[in-house]
Design an enzyme around this catalytic site. Structure first.
Site, PDB file in Angstrom:
ATOM      1  N   CYS A 140      72.546   7.219  40.612  1.00 30.68           N
ATOM      2  CA  CYS A 140      71.272   7.912  40.418  1.00 30.68           C
ATOM      3  C   CYS A 140      70.946   8.227  38.969  1.00 30.68           C
ATOM      4  O   CYS A 140      69.843   8.699  38.685  1.00 30.68           O
ATOM      5  CB  CYS A 140      71.250   9.194  41.241  1.00 30.68           C
ATOM      6  SG  CYS A 140      71.790   8.959  42.934  1.00 30.68           S
ATOM      7  N   HIS A 274      65.426  16.495  39.488  1.00 30.20           N
ATOM      8  CA  HIS A 274      66.172  15.532  40.306  1.00 30.20           C
ATOM      9  C   HIS A 274      65.849  15.784  41.780  1.00 30.20           C
ATOM     10  O   HIS A 274      65.540  14.852  42.519  1.00 30.20           O
ATOM     11  CB  HIS A 274      67.661  15.677  40.039  1.00 30.20           C
ATOM     12  CG  HIS A 274      68.522  14.819  40.916  1.00 30.20           C
ATOM     13  ND1 HIS A 274      68.515  13.445  40.837  1.00 30.20           N
ATOM     14  CD2 HIS A 274      69.404  15.145  41.897  1.00 30.20           C
ATOM     15  CE1 HIS A 274      69.372  12.953  41.728  1.00 30.20           C
ATOM     16  NE2 HIS A 274      69.913  13.954  42.382  1.00 30.20           N
ATOM     17  N   HIS A 312      64.149   8.844  47.531  1.00 32.26           N
ATOM     18  CA  HIS A 312      65.234   8.720  46.566  1.00 32.26           C
ATOM     19  C   HIS A 312      65.518   7.237  46.388  1.00 32.26           C
ATOM     20  O   HIS A 312      66.010   6.568  47.305  1.00 32.26           O
ATOM     21  CB  HIS A 312      66.473   9.457  47.067  1.00 32.26           C
ATOM     22  CG  HIS A 312      67.513   9.685  46.015  1.00 32.26           C
ATOM     23  ND1 HIS A 312      67.680   8.856  44.940  1.00 32.26           N
ATOM     24  CD2 HIS A 312      68.443  10.661  45.878  1.00 32.26           C
ATOM     25  CE1 HIS A 312      68.662   9.302  44.180  1.00 32.26           C
ATOM     26  NE2 HIS A 312      69.139  10.407  44.722  1.00 32.26           N
TER      27      HIS A 312
END
Length: 381
Positions: A140, A274, A312
């Protein structure tokens, strides 16, 4: 307050970007979704999810080819930046992604050609970019790390420009992994920082951004969209998959990015978090923001996570969210934290829960990954 030193190195500009996400093709579709808070989650039909707890994702229709979509967005971004001929051929590629989803299937001799470096090499060749390239597979934070590295090299005068590209398309292996770990939201809503949130949801994305020295862009008569003013990276190595509960590494990354940008926490106008939607991650990120910015600023500055809209996108997350940050700066609008927001006392933040306009000068965009990896980028108008 003592005067901050001027940022060292050459200013780094964002001169073009292109993206395809579940919100649609192009940055206009992405902007329309994130500024209105219109989530792109639909039932997964790319593979069988009948045995899974969660059955939705931010998925493009059909079974699109990642390599082809990456080539399209790189071509779109380089064309928008006016890169062609020798200029294009001399521009390196920084690629964030993982191996082809078929890489786990064939035997040894065939597998190498399907890994991330090989995919990056094929992408560079297909789009006319330089053979000099880097491939990032750090989950990520892969794309945000690629941006930080490219910006550092440009700022130091070692590169004039670079293309950063990143991609992830929904596939069965990691969907099953996250679902089995109960990391995906079984209610089909990604609700970052919200009370009762149940987890994250995955999404499709292919993104490309052109970075170059501001002086080089000016020499070509190109007006920058935004500036990469600062970048920071930090690891806390707290746990293989859980974030440090006090957000220690995240706070260090933010402090480094602000220092490099020559800014203070009070200069920030928006934080693109995030915000994965998991209980532990969101709470830790909130704590890290309070540690880095101070309680008063952390409670004041608007915060949202656009994963609540586009999902995501794993290795591509940092680049999707950089694109969103640039769009927010250029359009003067705050991305909405979608999914239905209910305040959580463990996340004392000013969450953007409805469409809003705002004069933005400096935006902070954050990413975090397993193993305690954290990145922060400061993007300025």
């Amino acid at each position: 307050m003592p005067e901050l030193p001027a940022p060292a190195g050459r200013p780094v500009a964002v001169t073009a970007l292109d993206a395809v996400t579940a919100c649609g093709r192009g940055t206009a579709a992405l902007a329309g979704a994130v500024f209105d808070g219109t989530a792109g989650f639909v039932p997964v039909d790319r593979f069988d999810v009948s045995a899974r707890r969660t059955k939705v994702a931010a998925q493009l229709p059909g079974d699109p080819d990642l390599a082809a979509e990456l080539a399209a967005v790189v071509a779109g971004a380089t064309a928008a930046a006016g890169l062609e001929g020798e200029l294009l051929a001399g521009t390196p590629l920084f690629f964030a992604g993982t191996h082809d989803r078929a890489a786990a299937r064939p035997d040894g001799a065939d597998r190498t050609d399907l890994r991330a470096g090989a995919l990056a090499a094929r992408l560079a060749a297909a789009t006319g970019l330089s053979g000099a390239l880097r491939a990032y597979t750090t989950a990520c934070v892969a794309a945000s790390t690629a941006v930080a590295d490219a910006a550092a090299l440009i700022s130091a005068g070692r590169l004039e420009r670079a293309v950063v590209a990143a991609g992830y398309f929904l596939e069965a292996d990691r969907f099953t992994l996250f679902d089995s770990a109960r990391s995906l939201a079984s209610d089909g809503r990604l609700r970052p920082f919200s009370a009762g949130r149940q987890g994250m949801l995955l999404g499709d994305a292919a993104v490309a951004v052109v970075l170059e020295a501001e002086s080089a862009a000016a020499d070509r008569g190109r007006e920058p969209l935004a500036r990469i003013a600062g970048w920071g990276r930090a690891g806390d190595a707290y746990h293989v998959s859980q974030p440090h509960p006090e957000g220690v590494g995240l706070a260090r990354a933010v402090a480094t990015a602000l220092r490099r940008a020559g800014l203070t926490a009070e200069d920030l106008d928006y934080v693109n978090a995030h915000g994965s939607g998991t209980t532990a991650s969101d709470t830790a990120e909130s704590a890290g923001l309070h540690r880095a910015l101070g309680a008063e600023t952390a409670a004041r500055v608007p915060v949202s996570s656009t994963k609540s809209v586009h999902g995501h996108t794993l290795e591509a997350s940092g680049l999707v969210e950089l694109a969103v940050s640039v769009l927010a700066l250029t359009q003067g609008r705050l991305p909405v934290n979608g999914g239905g927001y209910e305040p959580d006392p463990d996340c004392p933040l000013t969450v953007v829960d409805r469409p809003r306009s705002a004069p933005l000068r400096h935006v902070l965009t954050l990413n975090a990954a397993f193993g305690g990896a954290n990145t922060a980028l400061v993007v300025s108008r």
